[in-house]
Structures are given as structure tokens and as C-alpha cells.
Write a protein that holds these residues in place. Structure first.
Motif, short mmCIF file in Angstrom:
data_model
loop_
_atom_site.label_atom_id
_atom_site.label_comp_id
_atom_site.label_asym_id
_atom_site.label_seq_id
_atom_site.Cartn_x
_atom_site.Cartn_y
_atom_site.Cartn_z
N ILE A 100 0.84 -1.20 0.00
CA ILE A 100 0.00 0.00 0.00
C ILE A 100 0.88 1.25 0.00
O ILE A 100 0.64 2.20 -0.75
CB ILE A 100 -0.94 0.01 1.22
CG1 ILE A 100 -1.96 -1.13 1.13
CG2 ILE A 100 -1.66 1.36 1.35
CD1 ILE A 100 -2.75 -1.37 2.40
N ALA A 101 1.90 1.24 0.85
CA ALA A 101 2.77 2.41 1.00
C ALA A 101 3.60 2.69 -0.24
O ALA A 101 3.78 3.84 -0.64
CB ALA A 101 3.68 2.24 2.21
N THR A 102 4.10 1.63 -0.85
CA THR A 102 4.96 1.81 -2.03
C THR A 102 4.17 1.93 -3.32
O THR A 102 4.73 2.29 -4.36
CB THR A 102 5.95 0.63 -2.16
OG1 THR A 102 5.21 -0.59 -2.27
CG2 THR A 102 6.88 0.57 -0.95
N THR B 142 -0.18 9.50 8.02
CA THR B 142 0.01 8.77 6.76
C THR B 142 -1.29 8.78 5.95
O THR B 142 -2.35 9.13 6.47
CB THR B 142 0.43 7.30 7.00
OG1 THR B 142 -0.68 6.59 7.61
CG2 THR B 142 1.64 7.22 7.92
N ALA B 143 -1.19 8.32 4.73
CA ALA B 143 -2.34 8.35 3.82
C ALA B 143 -3.45 7.40 4.24
O ALA B 143 -4.59 7.54 3.78
CB ALA B 143 -1.89 8.02 2.41
N VAL C 35 -8.30 8.49 3.40
CA VAL C 35 -8.62 7.47 2.39
C VAL C 35 -9.69 7.98 1.43
O VAL C 35 -9.59 7.80 0.21
CB VAL C 35 -9.08 6.17 3.08
CG1 VAL C 35 -9.50 5.13 2.03
CG2 VAL C 35 -7.98 5.61 3.96
N VAL C 36 -10.70 8.66 1.97
CA VAL C 36 -11.80 9.15 1.14
C VAL C 36 -11.31 10.19 0.14
O VAL C 36 -11.61 10.12 -1.06
CB VAL C 36 -12.91 9.74 2.02
CG1 VAL C 36 -13.93 10.50 1.17
CG2 VAL C 36 -13.61 8.63 2.79
N VAL C 37 -10.54 11.17 0.61
CA VAL C 37 -10.08 12.24 -0.29
C VAL C 37 -9.13 11.71 -1.35
O VAL C 37 -9.23 12.09 -2.53
CB VAL C 37 -9.40 13.38 0.51
CG1 VAL C 37 -8.79 14.41 -0.43
CG2 VAL C 37 -10.41 14.06 1.41
N PHE D 196 1.40 12.52 0.24
CA PHE D 196 0.62 12.96 1.39
C PHE D 196 1.42 12.81 2.68
O PHE D 196 1.46 13.72 3.52
CB PHE D 196 -0.68 12.17 1.52
CG PHE D 196 -1.43 12.48 2.78
CD1 PHE D 196 -2.30 13.56 2.83
CD2 PHE D 196 -1.23 11.74 3.94
CE1 PHE D 196 -2.97 13.88 4.00
CE2 PHE D 196 -1.89 12.06 5.12
CZ PHE D 196 -2.76 13.13 5.14
N THR D 197 2.06 11.68 2.83
CA THR D 197 2.71 11.34 4.10
C THR D 197 3.86 12.29 4.45
O THR D 197 4.08 12.59 5.62
CB THR D 197 3.19 9.88 4.07
OG1 THR D 197 2.06 9.03 3.82
CG2 THR D 197 3.83 9.48 5.39
N LYS D 198 4.58 12.78 3.45
CA LYS D 198 5.71 13.67 3.76
C LYS D 198 5.23 14.97 4.39
O LYS D 198 5.94 15.58 5.19
CB LYS D 198 6.54 13.93 2.51
CG LYS D 198 5.91 14.82 1.47
CD LYS D 198 6.87 15.04 0.30
CE LYS D 198 6.27 15.96 -0.76
NZ LYS D 198 7.19 16.20 -1.89
#
Length: 431
Positions: free
Chosen positions: A18-20, A378-379, A386-388, A404-406
Motif C-alpha cells: 500500500i505504502a509503495t 500517513t495516507a 482514504v476518502v479524499v 501525502f505522508t511527507k
């Protein structure tokens, strides 16, 4: 032990995918669920019916109901109207537009909840960015961060608040007294931070007259009769959300009743309003609940909390500090809703070992602030995120997990530190 190791391995692999973004997040999450089924941790009962390890249907149907309401409202031209209004009010200055959208989000989120807020405001944000030819990512990310911060203010502003408030006996008024002051401080700090965080995207002014081509906001409304009826229903839904504890109705039931009433009064065809439902987002949420539920089932999340409780003993400030920062960190990686559900019984035991209880306990408020603010990290840390991101992807303007996470990590770190200072001063110094 083998089962626990296998569950942890599957979760880590799914989360890494998911993250990558090596594969689509829905596919990664569903693949993780498939892995949990293979090792025997997930069956129909644990996935669909178990309150602790299964899908939180209240969250799913809350999202589904509000998506339908938004789908009907979208056909009236309301979002285009708000987009044009915001564009005109901004005077073509990107930072002013960002502040305007942040204030709208932070005002709506405590009244409804942060997920409903972004469902309503995200389409407006996308539309105004397109009208002014501005990059949408800074504005959508700011919308998420502001709605999560704003949602901290009230009992119904963020799902973890509802979970904690129910277990701790915290009222709507308790949140206004204890959370609202911190929320105002954090929003001011975020507005200042946003200018620095997005400085490269907010430097170019836009000629609003040329960008809008002489359009007036009222020109965007396509069906005034449908709009009036839908807004009346939405207003009633907002009132019911605010009074849901008095009415003894879950927010999900309110949302579904509102969706049904909106469809009825607008006489909209199913194909029209169902087109706006973010099916991928709902599927991702369901899979994520089951994935985290598997870790709850093998005792991973509970064991982490128990170890923390044992280490803290009766040292209340240490306990509050660990809860605030620990909830911010752990909740960022496993979604703050299931994390809160798994951890709230442990916090209840910790509170019982201290002299304070209910709204007087700093442990409950440290838990609230950590879980809510950690949702910005995190995202996948909170429902609004998650919705946006789902809406952005569907609109052809995707925001990656790391993009987003940065930003989210920076804002989370700063807000958690300020929240800790608030807890320390209010509950341990100024008592």
C-alpha cells in the motif's frame, strides 16, 4: 506464536505494498485479507459479524449514506457554485484560497464529522482548482489535515472520539471544554505552517476574471428546486448527527435515512447518484478493518498496549505522554479507528489505576488527542485521508501515499508536541 508471526508478516507485506503503491491499494488490502484467510485467522463470522475483529459497518454505511447525499447535491450545481464563490473571494491569491478552504473544513468537521466534511468539501476543492488552473494536491492535503484537526473539537467530529467518549462517559460538552481550545490553537499553527509547507505551489497569483470568464456563482446552479429540498434534508441530517445520542440513533443510521430522504425528495435515478459512490474506497476500508482485526485477534495490538501500561505503572504524566505519542505513532500505521477500538479497554484499566476518572482524567484526553492527530500522519491513518485520496484518484488527479505522508508527518509531529504541552500545562501544572 507461529500464527502471530504469520499474521504480522502478512500485514507488513500488505502495508508495504500500500505504502509503495507497487499494486493498487485495494488489491493490496484484499490480498492481505486473502492471506489471513489462508492461515485460518479470518472467516465469515470474524470478518462480517465480530464487533472487535470484523468490519465496522457503522463506518461503512456512514460513508455510503453521505456519498449518496453528495452524489445528489452534485447534480444541482452546488459544488460549482461554492467553487466559483471561493475563487472570487480569494481574489486569485492561492494562499488566501487555501486558508478559506481550511477554515471551511475546520468549521464543518466538528459539526458533522471529518469524513462527512471531506465528502462535501473535496469536490468543491477540485472544482475551484480546475477553475483557477491551480494544482489540487496542496489544497486537498490541507483539507484532510484541517478536517482531522477540526474533528478533534467535538464528540462527533472524529470516529475515535465517539468510541472513546462512549467508553469513558465523555459528553458533547466535555469535548467542547477540553478539546476545543486545543483545536483552535492547532488550526492557527497549521494555517501558518501551510504557507511554508506549500510555498512552491502558492507563489503564483491568478487573474480571477480571466480564469472564470465572467461567470457568476449563481450561474452554476442547474436545479434550484432540487437544491432547496436536498439542503433541507442535509440540514436535518446535521441536526440529527448533533443529537444522535439523544435520539439514540447511530450516525450510520442517520446517514442512511438522510440518503433515502434525499433520493426521495430529489427524485433522482439510481444510476445518477450511485455513480458518485467511491466503491473502491469502501472496499479498501472493509479490507483494512479485517486486516487490523486479524492483529487484534492474535493479540498484537492489545499486547503492545498492555506492555505500555505495565511500564508506566501509576505515573500519570508518563502514562499520558506515552498514550499521546504512542497513539499518534501506532494509530498512524493501522488506522486510528480500529486502533482506538482495540486500545480503549487498556486505557480504561490505566485510568482505573489513577485517582482521576472520566473527563477529569488526563489519560482520556491524551488518548483522544493522540488518536485524532495521529490520523494526519500517513495516507491510510484516518477515514478522511482514504476518502479524499480516492476522490482525487477518481478525478484523474491522484495523490501518492508518500506525497501525502511527507506533509502529514511534519504536521503530526508539530501538533502532537503542542498537544503534549497543552496536556502537561492544563492537567499537571494549572490544576
Amino acid at each position: 506464536m507461529i500464527l502471530t508471526s504469520a499474521a504480522l508478516s502478512i500485514f507488513i507485506v500488505a502495508y508495504a505494498l500500500i505504502a509503495t503503491e507497487r499494486v493498487h491499494r485495494v488489491a493490496a488490502a484484499l490480498g492481505g485479507v486473502a492471506g489471513m484467510v489462508v492461515i485460518g485467522l479470518v472467516d465469515a463470522n470474524s470478518a462480517f459479524f465480530d464487533h472487535h475483529t470484523g468490519i465496522d459497518w457503522n463506518v461503512i454505511f456512514l460513508l455510503f449514506g453521505m456519498m449518496i447525499i453528495v452524489g445528489v447535491l452534485k447534480q444541482t450545481g452546488l459544488f460549482e457554485f461554492l467553487a466559483l464563490w471561493a475563487a472570487l473571494k480569494s481574489g486569485g491569491r492561492p494562499y488566501r484560497l487555501l486558508v478559506l478552504l481550511v477554515l471551511i473544513s475546520a468549521t464543518v468537521a466538528p459539526i458533522l464529522d471529518n469524513v462527512t466534511c471531506v465528502l462535501l468539501v473535496a469536490p468543491v476543492t477540485l472544482s475551484v482548482c480546475r477553475q483557477l488552473n491551480l494544482p489540487s494536491a496542496p489544497y486537498l492535503i490541507s483539507l484532510i489535515l484541517a478536517s482531522n484537526i477540526g474533528g478533534t473539537a467535538t464528540l462527533i467530529g472524529d470516529p475515535p472520539n465517539i468510541i472513546i467518549g462512549s467508553r469513558a462517559g465523555l459528553s458533547f460538552l466535555d469535548f467542547l471544554i477540553h478539546s476545543l481550545p486545543l483545536t483552535i490553537i492547532l488550526l492557527f499553527v497549521f494555517v501558518v505552517m501551510a504557507r511554508w509547507l506549500f510555498r512552491h505551489d502558492l507563489s503564483r497569483s491568478v487573474d480571477v476574471g480571466d480564469a472564470l470568464g465572467g461567470l457568476h456563482p449563481r450561474d452554476a446552479i442547474t436545479n434550484m428546486r432540487m437544491l432547496r429540498r436536498s439542503l433541507i434534508v442535509l440540514a436535518l441530517v446535521m441536526v440529527a448527527f448533533s443529537l444522535h445520542t439523544v435520539l439514540h440513533l447511530d450516525p450510520s443510521v442517520v446517514a442512511m435515512m438522510g440518503a433515502g430522504a434525499t433520493v426521495l425528495v430529489s427524485r433522482t435515478e439510481p444510476e445518477e447518484f450511485l455513480e458518485e459512490v467511491e466503491w473502491g474506497t469502501l472496499a479498501f476500508f472493509m479490507a483494512l478493518f479485517v486486516l487490523v482485526g486479524s492483529l487484534v485477534q492474535v493479540g498484537v495490538i492489545g499486547r503492545i498496549s498492555e506492555l505500555a501500561a505495565e511500564a508506566m505503572g501509576d505515573r500519570e504524566l508518563v502514562a499520558a505522554t506515552a498514550l499521546l505519542f504512542g497513539s499518534g505513532v501506532v494509530g498512524a500505521f493501522v488506522d486510528n479507528i480500529p486502533y482506538t477500538t482495540a486500545t480503549v479497554p487498556i486505557v480504561e484499566e490505566m485510568v482505573a489505576a489513577t485517582a482521576s476518572s472520566g473527563a477529569d482524567s488526563p489519560l482520556w484526553w491524551a488518548f483522544v488527542f493522540g488518536a485524532d492527530l495521529g490520523g494526519n500522519a500517513t495516507a491510510v491513518a484516518a477515514g478522511a485521508n482514504v476518502v479524499v485520496l480516492g476522490i482525487a484518484a477518481k478525478a484523474g488527479e491522484p495523490i501518492s501515499f508518500w506525497k501525502f505522508t511527507k506533509y502529514g508527518l511534519v504536521v503530526t509531529a508539530v501538533t502532537l508536541v503542542i498537544a503534549w504541552l497543552y496536556v502537561y500545562l492544563r492537567y499537571f501544572v494549572l490544576v
